[in-house]
Design a protein around this motif. Sequence first.
Motif, short mmCIF file in Angstrom:
data_model
loop_
_atom_site.label_atom_id
_atom_site.label_comp_id
_atom_site.label_asym_id
_atom_site.label_seq_id
_atom_site.Cartn_x
_atom_site.Cartn_y
_atom_site.Cartn_z
N PHE A 111 42.07 -29.82 7.68
CA PHE A 111 42.19 -28.45 8.18
C PHE A 111 43.05 -28.43 9.45
CE2 PHE A 111 39.79 -24.79 10.38
CZ PHE A 111 40.54 -23.80 9.76
N GLU A 112 42.86 -29.43 10.30
CA GLU A 112 43.59 -29.49 11.57
C GLU A 112 45.00 -30.06 11.40
OE1 GLU A 112 45.39 -31.84 14.43
OE2 GLU A 112 43.69 -32.89 13.53
N SER A 113 45.13 -31.23 10.75
CA SER A 113 46.43 -31.92 10.69
C SER A 113 47.45 -31.15 9.87
CB SER A 113 46.27 -33.33 10.12
OG SER A 113 45.87 -33.29 8.76
N SER A 114 47.01 -30.37 8.90
CA SER A 114 47.91 -29.58 8.06
C SER A 114 48.38 -28.31 8.76
CB SER A 114 47.18 -29.18 6.78
OG SER A 114 46.06 -28.37 7.11
N GLY A 115 47.68 -27.96 9.87
CA GLY A 115 48.00 -26.71 10.55
C GLY A 115 47.38 -25.49 9.89
N HIS A 116 46.52 -25.70 8.87
CA HIS A 116 45.93 -24.57 8.17
C HIS A 116 45.09 -23.69 9.10
CE1 HIS A 116 46.18 -26.85 4.04
NE2 HIS A 116 47.36 -26.59 4.58
N PHE A 117 44.54 -24.30 10.15
CA PHE A 117 43.74 -23.53 11.10
C PHE A 117 44.57 -22.48 11.83
CE2 PHE A 117 45.54 -26.78 13.80
CZ PHE A 117 45.67 -26.19 15.06
N GLU A 118 45.89 -22.64 11.82
CA GLU A 118 46.78 -21.67 12.46
C GLU A 118 46.88 -20.37 11.67
OE1 GLU A 118 49.72 -25.24 14.15
OE2 GLU A 118 50.42 -23.84 12.61
N VAL A 119 46.66 -20.45 10.36
CA VAL A 119 46.80 -19.27 9.49
C VAL A 119 45.49 -18.85 8.85
CG1 VAL A 119 49.26 -19.60 9.01
CG2 VAL A 119 47.57 -20.78 7.59
N ALA A 120 44.45 -19.64 9.03
CA ALA A 120 43.12 -19.32 8.48
C ALA A 120 42.11 -19.42 9.62
CB ALA A 120 42.76 -20.26 7.34
N GLY A 121 41.75 -18.30 10.19
CA GLY A 121 40.96 -18.30 11.42
C GLY A 121 39.46 -18.28 11.25
N HIS A 122 38.97 -18.48 10.02
CA HIS A 122 37.53 -18.47 9.77
C HIS A 122 37.15 -19.72 8.95
CE1 HIS A 122 37.83 -14.24 10.94
NE2 HIS A 122 38.80 -14.12 10.04
N TYR A 123 36.26 -20.53 9.48
CA TYR A 123 35.87 -21.79 8.83
C TYR A 123 34.35 -21.83 8.72
CZ TYR A 123 36.30 -26.88 7.87
OH TYR A 123 36.28 -28.13 7.30
N THR A 124 33.85 -21.89 7.48
CA THR A 124 32.42 -21.87 7.23
C THR A 124 31.94 -23.24 6.76
OG1 THR A 124 32.43 -19.53 6.63
CG2 THR A 124 30.59 -20.85 5.83
N LEU A 125 31.04 -23.86 7.50
CA LEU A 125 30.60 -25.22 7.20
C LEU A 125 29.50 -25.23 6.14
CD1 LEU A 125 30.61 -26.71 10.81
CD2 LEU A 125 32.46 -26.61 9.13
N ASP A 126 29.88 -24.84 4.93
CA ASP A 126 28.92 -24.88 3.82
C ASP A 126 28.81 -26.29 3.23
OD1 ASP A 126 30.68 -24.63 0.93
OD2 ASP A 126 31.71 -24.19 2.80
N GLN A 127 29.83 -27.14 3.51
CA GLN A 127 29.82 -28.55 3.12
C GLN A 127 29.47 -28.74 1.64
OE1 GLN A 127 27.03 -29.65 6.27
NE2 GLN A 127 28.69 -30.63 7.41
N HIS A 128 30.18 -28.02 0.81
CA HIS A 128 29.87 -28.04 -0.62
C HIS A 128 30.25 -29.34 -1.31
CE1 HIS A 128 33.80 -25.96 0.04
NE2 HIS A 128 34.21 -26.84 -0.85
#
Length: 326
Positions: free
Chosen positions: A214-231
Amino acid sequence: MNIIKTTTAALLASVALTSTGYACEITLRSSDTHPDGYPTVAAVQHMGSLLEERSGGRLCVEVFHSAQLGEEKDTIEQTQLGVIDLNRVSLGPFNNIIEETKVFSLPYIFRGTDHMHNVVDGAVGDQILSEFENHNLVGLAYFDGGSRSFYNSQKPITSIDDIKGLKFRVMQSDVFVDMVDALGGNATPLPYGEVYSSIQTGVIDGAENNWPSFESSGHFEVAGHYTLDQHLIVPEILVMSKASWGKLSADDQALVRQAAKDSVPVMRDLWAAREAASEEKVRAAGVEIIDDIDKQPFMDAMVPVYEKHVTSEKLKSLVEAIRAVE
């Protein structure tokens, strides 16, 4: 943070310092979609250093990171054909190729990282590694892939109802597609390298992955909501082309197996440090993290996924064996 940096730097330094500097007789080309410095990349580089050292400089590994040799689906095919010698991939893309790998990709099959380690390090892990030889590959070792959770650009996911209608990128695996569908989302199989632009342009709403990806790809820059459901806690795997393997002597094959095995604890240490650092960076960037979600409705929704994919007696036996591991 200083401890994390020190640990990571020390491990990476140990990877670099083990190189013997000899001219190699055989250089094994290894593929990885992750960037340079990523734990899986560093682990295979460490494996190469061990091989070089133990073979007196005859055997070396050259790692092509950052998808230089292609995305995972393409590199799997190239490895089966012997064009690529070694390949680090997630088990997800193998689900449609090697039936037994499906069990490691089942949602909530693992109770946590320690449980996953005990499974892959034991008889079940060995059994599934052996299945790769029927598909022109040799399974060498399992690496960590962290726990995967949903992230998106539209809204916080606080319950299963919030997933309905959202378009999520998944790996090219029927299990992953059916998992998202069972939760009410719309699954969109896409290569990893296309996720950032697809979220940015609205082709998809989000994806699912671990902290470092999520961090190294830069996806956090365009997806501002992260839910730790750990599926999912899906292991990564290091495989070798059976054609390349067959060109090695029995002694060299043993060296390759042992070096791969010895790279695992290095990878796990690097992974733990990287995971913590990635989480810190993402939280500092202001991404909304939902970490108090009730997982039970998510788990209950997976019943049809298990019914669809765990159909043979062999797979049912593997699932039972995994659940029986402490």
